[in-house]
Design a protein around this motif. Structure first.
Motif, short mmCIF file in Angstrom:
data_model
loop_
_atom_site.label_atom_id
_atom_site.label_comp_id
_atom_site.label_asym_id
_atom_site.label_seq_id
_atom_site.Cartn_x
_atom_site.Cartn_y
_atom_site.Cartn_z
N GLU A 158 0.83 -1.20 0.00
CA GLU A 158 0.00 0.00 0.00
C GLU A 158 0.87 1.26 0.00
N MET A 159 1.87 1.29 0.86
CA MET A 159 2.71 2.49 0.95
C MET A 159 3.56 2.67 -0.30
N GLU A 160 4.08 1.58 -0.84
CA GLU A 160 4.87 1.66 -2.06
C GLU A 160 4.02 2.14 -3.23
N SER A 161 2.80 1.62 -3.33
CA SER A 161 1.91 1.99 -4.43
C SER A 161 1.47 3.45 -4.35
N SER A 162 1.45 4.00 -3.14
CA SER A 162 1.01 5.38 -2.95
C SER A 162 2.01 6.40 -3.50
N GLY A 163 3.25 5.98 -3.67
CA GLY A 163 4.29 6.89 -4.11
C GLY A 163 4.89 7.70 -2.97
N VAL A 164 4.35 7.51 -1.76
CA VAL A 164 4.86 8.24 -0.59
C VAL A 164 6.06 7.52 0.01
N ILE A 165 5.99 6.19 0.08
CA ILE A 165 7.03 5.39 0.74
C ILE A 165 7.70 4.47 -0.27
N ASN A 166 9.01 4.43 -0.19
CA ASN A 166 9.83 3.54 -0.99
C ASN A 166 10.37 2.45 -0.07
N ILE A 167 10.18 1.19 -0.43
CA ILE A 167 10.64 0.07 0.40
C ILE A 167 11.98 -0.43 -0.13
N GLU A 168 12.98 -0.47 0.76
CA GLU A 168 14.30 -0.96 0.39
C GLU A 168 14.77 -1.99 1.43
N SER A 169 15.99 -2.50 1.27
CA SER A 169 16.46 -3.64 2.06
C SER A 169 17.21 -3.25 3.33
N HIS A 170 16.93 -4.00 4.39
CA HIS A 170 17.71 -3.93 5.64
C HIS A 170 18.16 -5.35 6.00
N THR A 171 18.33 -6.16 4.96
CA THR A 171 18.72 -7.58 4.99
C THR A 171 17.56 -8.48 5.43
N VAL A 172 17.84 -9.77 5.52
CA VAL A 172 16.81 -10.76 5.86
C VAL A 172 16.61 -10.85 7.37
N THR A 173 17.71 -10.87 8.13
CA THR A 173 17.60 -11.15 9.57
C THR A 173 18.13 -10.04 10.48
N HIS A 174 18.71 -8.99 9.92
CA HIS A 174 19.28 -7.89 10.69
C HIS A 174 20.48 -8.33 11.52
N SER A 175 21.20 -9.32 11.06
CA SER A 175 22.42 -9.76 11.75
C SER A 175 23.58 -8.83 11.39
N SER A 176 24.49 -8.62 12.34
CA SER A 176 25.65 -7.77 12.07
C SER A 176 26.46 -8.36 10.92
N MET A 177 26.71 -7.55 9.91
CA MET A 177 27.35 -8.07 8.70
C MET A 177 28.82 -8.39 8.90
N THR A 178 29.45 -7.77 9.87
CA THR A 178 30.87 -8.04 10.11
C THR A 178 31.10 -9.37 10.83
N GLU A 179 30.03 -10.02 11.24
CA GLU A 179 30.15 -11.29 11.95
C GLU A 179 29.69 -12.46 11.10
N GLN A 180 29.52 -12.26 9.80
CA GLN A 180 29.01 -13.30 8.92
C GLN A 180 30.04 -13.72 7.89
N THR A 181 29.87 -14.94 7.38
CA THR A 181 30.71 -15.43 6.29
C THR A 181 30.24 -14.78 4.99
N ASP A 182 31.06 -14.89 3.95
CA ASP A 182 30.67 -14.34 2.66
C ASP A 182 29.40 -15.00 2.14
N GLU A 183 29.26 -16.29 2.39
CA GLU A 183 28.06 -17.01 1.95
C GLU A 183 26.82 -16.45 2.65
N GLN A 184 26.92 -16.23 3.95
CA GLN A 184 25.80 -15.65 4.69
C GLN A 184 25.48 -14.23 4.21
N LEU A 185 26.53 -13.45 3.98
CA LEU A 185 26.34 -12.08 3.51
C LEU A 185 25.62 -12.05 2.16
N ARG A 186 26.04 -12.90 1.26
CA ARG A 186 25.41 -12.93 -0.07
C ARG A 186 23.94 -13.32 0.04
#
Length: 280
Positions: A158-186
């Motif tokens: 609804e918000m995306e379709s309204s043109g008011v809000i743009n939805i972008e990524s904050h990852t899948v699980t919100h885990s700290s990226m510096t503590e993950q393997t490259d496979e997990q990061l990808r």
């Protein structure tokens, strides 16, 4: 009792000089009005227009630092409206940074991290009220998956379709990226992007690093995953000198005097840049 020696007297003297310098440097800020300072954000002849990117989390009535009260958020948006700020989209910001595209006076990008349901209940209608646009970086595994307190995919659509809000990524699980393997990061980068694109029928071009943690290797993987840019929690304006995969933001919190804190943060950015304390 501390005994003062010639050595620590010298340290105290140096500290006093530093504090005096800071006070003198900040004196124009203290004596100026908010409007005159925000109007000076302006254009850098070398690095182009200065883009203010605000970073919020929750907009609700909880008395915690991450929760800006709806009445305070409304007052902040009114200030931006009354002082001739213009919200721009992520793509407009990107075009200005990479192609020199023209932007309106006092451009501002309004962002929210995590995807809390109060963004839909309070922030979304307030943005509509002032004719503003915003971006929500969502944790995709928290939408419709037994995580109370977060927006649903239906609300995101609804918000995306309204043109008011743009939805972008904050990852899948919100885990700290510096503590993950490259496979997990990808996985975190690619899966969150794919999920949003398939569910909302749009192209995802931007990501916000969970907790703001990243490094140059992680930034290279973000680029490899097909993102055009990534946001940190580093304090400052965005301009052509910014790293597209380490974009600055100005975090806004609930404080004892939230409105004053908001004005101070808007004012400090150009002052700090002129002093060379942050990227200019």
């Amino acid at each position: 009792m501390r005994i003062e020696t010639p050595k620590n007297r010298g340290q105290v003297s140096l500290l006093s000089k530093i504090l005096l310098f800071v006070f003198i440097a900040m004196l124009p800020l203290l004596l100026s009005s908010p409007k005159s300072l925000t109007a000076s954000r302006g254009m850098d002849r070398v690095n182009g227009v200065k883009i203010l990117v605000l970073n919020y989390h929750k907009v609700d009535n909880q008395n915690i630092s991450l929760s800006v009260l709806p009445k305070d958020f409304d007052r902040q948006m009114k200030y931006l409206k009354d002082n001739n700020f213009h919200t721009i989209t992520m793509d407009e910001m990107y075009a200005a940074l990479t192609e020199g595209a023209e932007l309106p006076e006092n451009p501002v990008v309004i962002t929210f991290d995590d995807g809390y349901d109060d963004n839909y209940k309070y922030a979304y209608p307030i943005l509509k009220k002032y004719g503003f646009k915003g971006t929500i970086f969502v944790i995709t595994s928290f939408l419709d998956r037994n995580q109370p307190g977060y927006i649903t995919w239906g609300q995101a659509q609804e918000m995306e379709s309204s043109g008011v809000i743009n939805i972008e990524s904050h990852t899948v699980t919100h885990s700290s990226m510096t503590e993950q393997t490259d496979e997990q990061l990808r996985y975190e980068m690619a899966e969150s992007k794919r999920d949003i694109e398939q569910r909302l029928g749009k192209t995802v071009g931007f990501i916000a690093y969970p907790t703001g943690t990243f490094n140059l290797h992680i930034a290279s993987l973000v680029k490899e995953a097909g993102y055009k840019g990534a946001f940190t929690i580093k304090y400052g304006n965005v301009d052509r000198a910014s790293n597209l995969y380490a974009l600055e933001r100005v975090p806004i919190f609930h404080t004892e005097d939230t409105y004053r804190s908001f004005l101070e943060r808007l004012q400090y950015v150009p002052v700090f840049e002129r002093l060379g304390w942050i990227k200019s």
